[in-house]
Scaffold this motif. Structure first.
Motif, PDB file in Angstrom:
ATOM      1  N   ASP A 271      22.096  69.927  48.969  1.00 12.23           N
ATOM      2  CA  ASP A 271      21.011  69.427  48.120  1.00 12.23           C
ATOM      3  C   ASP A 271      20.530  68.040  48.540  1.00 12.23           C
ATOM      4  OD1 ASP A 271      21.164  71.763  46.704  1.00 12.23           O
ATOM      5  OD2 ASP A 271      22.111  70.884  44.919  1.00 12.23           O
ATOM      6  N   THR A 272      21.469  67.191  48.960  1.00 10.45           N
ATOM      7  CA  THR A 272      21.086  65.829  49.350  1.00 10.45           C
ATOM      8  C   THR A 272      20.641  65.747  50.801  1.00 10.45           C
ATOM      9  OG1 THR A 272      23.362  65.258  49.949  1.00 10.45           O
ATOM     10  CG2 THR A 272      22.639  64.721  47.701  1.00 10.45           C
ATOM     11  N   GLY A 273      21.030  66.731  51.602  1.00  9.79           N
ATOM     12  CA  GLY A 273      20.705  66.704  53.022  1.00  9.79           C
ATOM     13  C   GLY A 273      21.516  65.656  53.768  1.00  9.79           C
ATOM     14  N   ALA A 274      22.665  65.278  53.216  1.00 10.79           N
ATOM     15  CA  ALA A 274      23.516  64.258  53.830  1.00 10.79           C
ATOM     16  C   ALA A 274      24.094  64.773  55.145  1.00 10.79           C
ATOM     17  CB  ALA A 274      24.642  63.876  52.881  1.00 10.79           C
ATOM     18  N   THR A 275      24.099  63.889  56.142  1.00 12.79           N
ATOM     19  CA  THR A 275      24.628  64.281  57.453  1.00 12.79           C
ATOM     20  C   THR A 275      25.682  63.308  57.966  1.00 12.79           C
ATOM     21  OG1 THR A 275      22.819  63.097  58.510  1.00 12.79           O
ATOM     22  CG2 THR A 275      22.520  65.469  58.151  1.00 12.79           C
ATOM     23  N   SER A 276      25.819  62.134  57.342  1.00 16.41           N
ATOM     24  CA  SER A 276      26.801  61.166  57.827  1.00 16.41           C
ATOM     25  C   SER A 276      27.524  60.528  56.645  1.00 16.41           C
ATOM     26  CB  SER A 276      26.121  60.085  58.655  1.00 16.41           C
ATOM     27  OG  SER A 276      25.335  59.257  57.824  1.00 16.41           O
ATOM     28  N   ALA A 277      28.603  59.834  56.974  1.00 13.52           N
ATOM     29  CA  ALA A 277      29.400  59.185  55.935  1.00 13.52           C
ATOM     30  C   ALA A 277      28.616  58.093  55.212  1.00 13.52           C
ATOM     31  CB  ALA A 277      30.665  58.605  56.558  1.00 13.52           C
ATOM     32  N   ARG A 278      27.559  57.592  55.818  1.00 13.31           N
ATOM     33  CA  ARG A 278      26.737  56.565  55.164  1.00 13.31           C
ATOM     34  C   ARG A 278      26.035  57.108  53.921  1.00 13.31           C
ATOM     35  NH1 ARG A 278      23.131  54.421  59.746  1.00 13.31           N
ATOM     36  NH2 ARG A 278      24.595  55.078  61.325  1.00 13.31           N
ATOM     37  N   GLU A 279      25.831  58.407  53.876  1.00 17.03           N
ATOM     38  CA  GLU A 279      25.138  59.032  52.745  1.00 17.03           C
ATOM     39  C   GLU A 279      26.102  59.604  51.710  1.00 17.03           C
ATOM     40  OE1 GLU A 279      21.194  60.799  54.752  1.00 17.03           O
ATOM     41  OE2 GLU A 279      23.070  61.485  55.661  1.00 17.03           O
ATOM     42  N   MET A 280      27.348  59.184  51.806  1.00 16.03           N
ATOM     43  CA  MET A 280      28.387  59.691  50.900  1.00 16.03           C
ATOM     44  C   MET A 280      28.083  59.375  49.439  1.00 16.03           C
ATOM     45  SD  MET A 280      32.382  59.140  51.534  1.00 16.03           S
ATOM     46  CE  MET A 280      33.532  59.337  50.221  1.00 16.03           C
ATOM     47  N   GLY A 281      27.476  58.232  49.164  1.00 19.96           N
ATOM     48  CA  GLY A 281      27.154  57.839  47.794  1.00 19.96           C
ATOM     49  C   GLY A 281      26.228  58.813  47.100  1.00 19.96           C
ATOM     50  N   LYS A 282      25.254  59.335  47.838  1.00 26.17           N
ATOM     51  CA  LYS A 282      24.328  60.322  47.268  1.00 26.17           C
ATOM     52  C   LYS A 282      25.091  61.564  46.826  1.00 26.17           C
ATOM     53  CE  LYS A 282      20.551  59.301  50.477  1.00 26.17           C
ATOM     54  NZ  LYS A 282      19.756  59.907  51.549  1.00 26.17           N
ATOM     55  N   VAL A 283      25.992  62.012  47.694  1.00 20.73           N
ATOM     56  CA  VAL A 283      26.754  63.238  47.408  1.00 20.73           C
ATOM     57  C   VAL A 283      27.674  63.021  46.210  1.00 20.73           C
ATOM     58  CG1 VAL A 283      28.378  64.919  48.352  1.00 20.73           C
ATOM     59  CG2 VAL A 283      26.637  63.923  49.845  1.00 20.73           C
ATOM     60  N   ILE A 284      28.360  61.891  46.186  1.00 21.01           N
ATOM     61  CA  ILE A 284      29.260  61.595  45.067  1.00 21.01           C
ATOM     62  C   ILE A 284      28.475  61.506  43.763  1.00 21.01           C
ATOM     63  CG2 ILE A 284      30.728  59.796  44.058  1.00 21.01           C
ATOM     64  CD1 ILE A 284      31.976  59.407  46.780  1.00 21.01           C
ATOM     65  N   GLY A 285      27.268  60.956  43.838  1.00 21.91           N
ATOM     66  CA  GLY A 285      26.418  60.868  42.651  1.00 21.91           C
ATOM     67  C   GLY A 285      26.105  62.233  42.051  1.00 21.91           C
ATOM     68  N   LEU A 286      25.955  63.237  42.896  1.00 23.42           N
ATOM     69  CA  LEU A 286      25.702  64.596  42.408  1.00 23.42           C
ATOM     70  C   LEU A 286      26.985  65.291  41.946  1.00 23.42           C
ATOM     71  CD1 LEU A 286      23.100  66.304  44.786  1.00 23.42           C
ATOM     72  CD2 LEU A 286      22.847  65.741  42.390  1.00 23.42           C
ATOM     73  N   VAL A 287      28.066  65.041  42.657  1.00 20.87           N
ATOM     74  CA  VAL A 287      29.322  65.756  42.390  1.00 20.87           C
ATOM     75  C   VAL A 287      30.036  65.229  41.147  1.00 20.87           C
ATOM     76  CG1 VAL A 287      31.634  66.203  43.297  1.00 20.87           C
ATOM     77  CG2 VAL A 287      29.661  66.437  44.793  1.00 20.87           C
ATOM     78  N   LYS A 288      30.049  63.923  40.965  1.00 18.72           N
ATOM     79  CA  LYS A 288      30.847  63.309  39.905  1.00 18.72           C
ATOM     80  C   LYS A 288      30.582  63.885  38.508  1.00 18.72           C
ATOM     81  CE  LYS A 288      32.706  59.006  38.256  1.00 18.72           C
ATOM     82  NZ  LYS A 288      32.844  57.582  38.474  1.00 18.72           N
ATOM     83  N   PRO A 289      29.329  64.034  38.077  1.00 19.96           N
ATOM     84  CA  PRO A 289      29.119  64.584  36.728  1.00 19.96           C
ATOM     85  C   PRO A 289      29.653  66.012  36.569  1.00 19.96           C
ATOM     86  CG  PRO A 289      27.068  63.681  37.611  1.00 19.96           C
ATOM     87  CD  PRO A 289      28.072  63.648  38.705  1.00 19.96           C
ATOM     88  N   GLN A 290      29.713  66.763  37.657  1.00 19.59           N
ATOM     89  CA  GLN A 290      30.169  68.154  37.588  1.00 19.59           C
ATOM     90  C   GLN A 290      31.687  68.270  37.545  1.00 19.59           C
ATOM     91  OE1 GLN A 290      28.188  70.749  40.504  1.00 19.59           O
ATOM     92  NE2 GLN A 290      26.780  69.060  40.866  1.00 19.59           N
ATOM     93  N   VAL A 291      32.394  67.281  38.088  1.00 21.41           N
ATOM     94  CA  VAL A 291      33.852  67.393  38.195  1.00 21.41           C
ATOM     95  C   VAL A 291      34.612  66.426  37.298  1.00 21.41           C
ATOM     96  CG1 VAL A 291      33.688  68.243  40.564  1.00 21.41           C
ATOM     97  CG2 VAL A 291      34.066  65.824  40.170  1.00 21.41           C
ATOM     98  N   THR A 292      33.907  65.622  36.515  1.00 22.15           N
ATOM     99  CA  THR A 292      34.570  64.653  35.651  1.00 22.15           C
ATOM    100  C   THR A 292      35.571  65.350  34.741  1.00 22.15           C
ATOM    101  OG1 THR A 292      32.660  63.194  35.670  1.00 22.15           O
ATOM    102  CG2 THR A 292      34.223  62.874  33.884  1.00 22.15           C
ATOM    103  N   GLY A 293      36.807  64.886  34.815  1.00 16.86           N
ATOM    104  CA  GLY A 293      37.870  65.453  33.987  1.00 16.86           C
ATOM    105  C   GLY A 293      38.490  66.703  34.557  1.00 16.86           C
ATOM    106  N   ARG A 294      37.910  67.239  35.625  1.00 16.40           N
ATOM    107  CA  ARG A 294      38.411  68.498  36.165  1.00 16.40           C
ATOM    108  C   ARG A 294      38.940  68.368  37.584  1.00 16.40           C
ATOM    109  NH1 ARG A 294      34.407  73.184  35.299  1.00 16.40           N
ATOM    110  NH2 ARG A 294      36.326  74.352  35.531  1.00 16.40           N
ATOM    111  N   ALA A 295      38.761  67.185  38.202  1.00 15.49           N
ATOM    112  CA  ALA A 295      39.255  66.964  39.559  1.00 15.49           C
ATOM    113  C   ALA A 295      39.492  65.473  39.769  1.00 15.49           C
ATOM    114  CB  ALA A 295      38.261  67.492  40.580  1.00 15.49           C
ATOM    115  N   ASP A 296      40.441  65.162  40.631  1.00 13.27           N
ATOM    116  CA  ASP A 296      40.739  63.778  40.968  1.00 13.27           C
ATOM    117  C   ASP A 296      39.661  63.269  41.919  1.00 13.27           C
ATOM    118  OD1 ASP A 296      42.059  61.349  41.391  1.00 13.27           O
ATOM    119  OD2 ASP A 296      43.179  62.170  43.093  1.00 13.27           O
ATOM    120  N   MET A 297      38.986  62.194  41.526  1.00 20.10           N
ATOM    121  CA  MET A 297      37.876  61.684  42.342  1.00 20.10           C
ATOM    122  C   MET A 297      38.346  61.187  43.708  1.00 20.10           C
ATOM    123  SD  MET A 297      35.031  62.376  41.059  1.00 20.10           S
ATOM    124  CE  MET A 297      34.002  61.484  42.203  1.00 20.10           C
ATOM    125  N   GLY A 298      39.587  60.782  43.824  1.00 20.99           N
ATOM    126  CA  GLY A 298      40.124  60.384  45.120  1.00 20.99           C
ATOM    127  C   GLY A 298      40.131  61.552  46.088  1.00 20.99           C
TER     128      GLY A 298
END
Length: 148
Positions: free
Chosen positions: A110-137
């Motif tokens: 969805d974000t079209g991320a291709t490098s580790a520099r764009e990790m923040g975009k991906v985490i921004g999408l993933v975090k609301p979906q996994v809050t309380g259900r997965a270790d963010m580390g």
């Protein structure tokens, strides 16, 4: 009042009636942390915020277990493990590794991320979906491995 906070309060009353001192102590710690946040920020917590606080408490307990185990203090580690069990009863069921992989893959696509520099975009999408259900580390390690 959020449903989760109401459930924790009801469980405190039930633990009092049943005489479960250890469980009652942990529930009181949870309620104290929730109340502290409400007073500090002058807000009424919703379920997502309560889950965030519970996750933070869980992470603190896991870190303590590691440190106590490294210091050969199994007595203290056992107390922390008991607290982890009580806190986990209020968290939703954890995601399986396959479900987590699917969420991360979709977020990367969805974000079209291709490098580790764009990790923040991906985490921004993933975090609301996994809050309380997965270790963010673990989630960030998975994303980092995928984008490397």
């Amino acid at each position: 009042m959020s449903l989760l906070k109401a459930r924790i309060t009801d469980d405190m009353k039930a633990a009092m009636r049943a005489g479960e001192k250890d469980r009652l102590g942990v529930i009181r710690l949870i309620l104290a942390a929730l109340k502290q946040r409400e007073v500090d920020e002058r807000i009424e917590l919703d379920d997502a915020q309560v889950l965030g606080i519970l996750e933070k408490m869980l992470k603190q307990r896991r870190d303590s277990i590691e440190q106590y185990t490294a210091a050969n203090r199994e007595d203290l580690a056992a107390v922390e493990r008991a607290e982890v069990e009580v806190i986990q009863t209020y968290l939703p069921t954890p995601l399986s590794s396959a479900e987590l992989e699917a969420i991360v893959s979709k977020a990367i696509a969805d974000t079209g991320a291709t490098s580790a520099r764009e990790m923040g975009k991906v985490i921004g999408l993933v975090k609301p979906q996994v809050t309380g259900r997965a270790d963010m580390g673990q989630v960030s390690e998975l994303i980092k491995a995928r984008l490397a």
